[in-house]
Design a protein around this motif. Structure first.
Motif, PDB file in Angstrom:
ATOM      1  N   PHE A 227       0.836  -1.196   0.000  1.00 35.26           N
ATOM      2  CA  PHE A 227       0.000   0.000   0.000  1.00 35.26           C
ATOM      3  C   PHE A 227       0.876   1.254   0.000  1.00 35.26           C
ATOM      4  CE2 PHE A 227      -3.098  -2.983   2.053  1.00 35.26           C
ATOM      5  CZ  PHE A 227      -4.008  -2.975   1.008  1.00 35.26           C
ATOM      6  N   VAL A 228       0.707   2.057  -1.053  1.00 34.31           N
ATOM      7  CA  VAL A 228       1.451   3.307  -1.206  1.00 34.31           C
ATOM      8  C   VAL A 228       0.440   4.431  -1.371  1.00 34.31           C
ATOM      9  CG1 VAL A 228       3.144   4.565  -2.600  1.00 34.31           C
ATOM     10  CG2 VAL A 228       3.365   2.079  -2.303  1.00 34.31           C
ATOM     11  N   GLN A 229       0.680   5.547  -0.694  1.00 36.88           N
ATOM     12  CA  GLN A 229      -0.239   6.681  -0.757  1.00 36.88           C
ATOM     13  C   GLN A 229      -0.187   7.315  -2.143  1.00 36.88           C
ATOM     14  OE1 GLN A 229      -2.247   7.977   2.017  1.00 36.88           O
ATOM     15  NE2 GLN A 229      -3.228   8.901   0.239  1.00 36.88           N
ATOM     16  N   THR A 230      -1.177   7.006  -2.976  1.00 37.64           N
ATOM     17  CA  THR A 230      -1.278   7.544  -4.330  1.00 37.64           C
ATOM     18  C   THR A 230      -2.744   7.811  -4.645  1.00 37.64           C
ATOM     19  OG1 THR A 230      -1.629   5.429  -5.461  1.00 37.64           O
ATOM     20  CG2 THR A 230       0.674   6.059  -5.012  1.00 37.64           C
ATOM     21  N   PRO A 231      -3.029   8.508  -5.742  1.00 36.72           N
ATOM     22  CA  PRO A 231      -4.432   8.693  -6.129  1.00 36.72           C
ATOM     23  C   PRO A 231      -5.179   7.380  -6.349  1.00 36.72           C
ATOM     24  CG  PRO A 231      -3.054  10.274  -7.274  1.00 36.72           C
ATOM     25  CD  PRO A 231      -2.118   9.336  -6.561  1.00 36.72           C
TER      26      PRO A 231
END
Length: 313
Positions: A227-231
């Motif tokens: 999980f990576v903070q992206t749109p």
């Protein structure tokens, strides 16, 4: 992260570079002094990435006379359009040359529950997440695998007092191609029946290419983010454990690509959990993942098929 003094300047092409991981990778590599070609459909967003790189460079210069930066090259491309991909590759070869690295990062995510399964969405995700990468691979693989002349001292071998023979030309052009999949491709997850399927296919494709090309100079890599903070992850309506920033993801990717590891998977704790789930017996996995994601199957009475066209009588 490797400093620009520790390695030679490279030409790097990143798809899906207008936001998220691709954008962070571009900004990190350009600060190391590399030439980074960024592609996506949205040219305006790509130009914004280039402007951000310029601002960072000017800021670095103000406090450090020895600041080093590279160059951002904007190359708009819709990877789902094979003709456009072919034209973009030719444009890149003419203007910059064959990249030292290609990061096939473009992708999208549209979660949906089982009772709203959409073949149209599945088709869209396959086209962007899988076929788009295939269009690029079709164009660039022959370029990297094309043999080149060996150096004279290696090519000419004496077989007798008056005769020589030329050694077989078996060396390919050096390069690195990284396919970005996801830990979601390890096992099926709720609401990700379409997205996970495309990422599982990407994992298999990367492994197959690596197996076949492991004895060439073309370096195939696999990137499996958690999980990576992206749109894209902003679309998720559930808790995302071990969430990291796109900047941290970029650092992990660059470190991994500079190592000898085939698979770059992060964050570490997420990788450990997903690796465990991958080998967990089915009788334990399915109930566990259903409860832990809060996706217990309660199908609403009003659930209806999601058709994209007209209803048939």
């Amino acid at each position: 992260m490797t400093t620009p003094q520790a390695q030679q300047r490279e030409l790097i092409w990143i798809t899906g570079a207008s936001q998220g991981i691709g954008k962070s990778l571009a900004l990190a590599w350009v600060q190391e002094g590399h030439t980074v070609v960024i592609s996506a459909r949205n040219q305006q967003a790509l130009e914004a990435v280039r402007e951000q790189a310029d601002i960072k460079y000017q800021s670095a210069l103000s406090g450090n006379d020895n600041a080093v930066t590279g160059r951002i090259v904007v190359l708009p491309c819709d990877i789902t359009d094979q003709t456009q991909v072919r034209q973009s590759v030719q444009q890149l070869l003419v203007s910059e040359g064959l990249p030292d690295r290609i990061i096939l990062n473009a992708g999208t995510h549209k979660p949906f529950p089982a009772h709203q399964f959409s073949a149209e969405t599945l088709q869209q995700l396959v086209q962007v997440n899988l076929i788009g990468a295939g269009f690029i691979l079709e164009e660039v693989l022959p370029l990297y695998l094309k043999t080149r002349p060996l150096p004279v001292e290696q090519a000419v071998q004496t077989t007798g007092p008056d005769t020589t023979r030329i050694a077989p030309d078996t060396r390919t052009i050096k390069g690195q191609i990284a396919l970005v999949a996801s830990v979601a491709g390890y096992r099926g997850l709720p609401t990700a029946s379409a997205y996970g399927a495309t990422k599982a296919a990407m994992i298999n494709m990367a492994e197959s290419l690596r197996a076949e090309l492991c004895h060439t100079e073309l370096d195939i890599r696999l990137i499996n983010p958690g999980f990576v903070q992206t749109p894209l992850t902003d679309k998720n309506d559930f808790a995302m454990p071990f969430l990291i920033s796109a900047e941290q993801a970029a650092n992990d990717i660059i470190k991994g690509l500079n190592s000898k590891r085939f698979e770059i998977v992060f964050p570490t704790r997420m990788a450990m959990v997903m690796s465990l789930l991958k080998w967990l017996p089915d009788r334990l996995f399915f109930p566990l993942i259903n409860r832990s994601t809060g996706q217990a199957s309660v199908i609403p009475d009003e659930a209806t098929p999601q058709h994209s066209g007209k209803e048939t009588p």
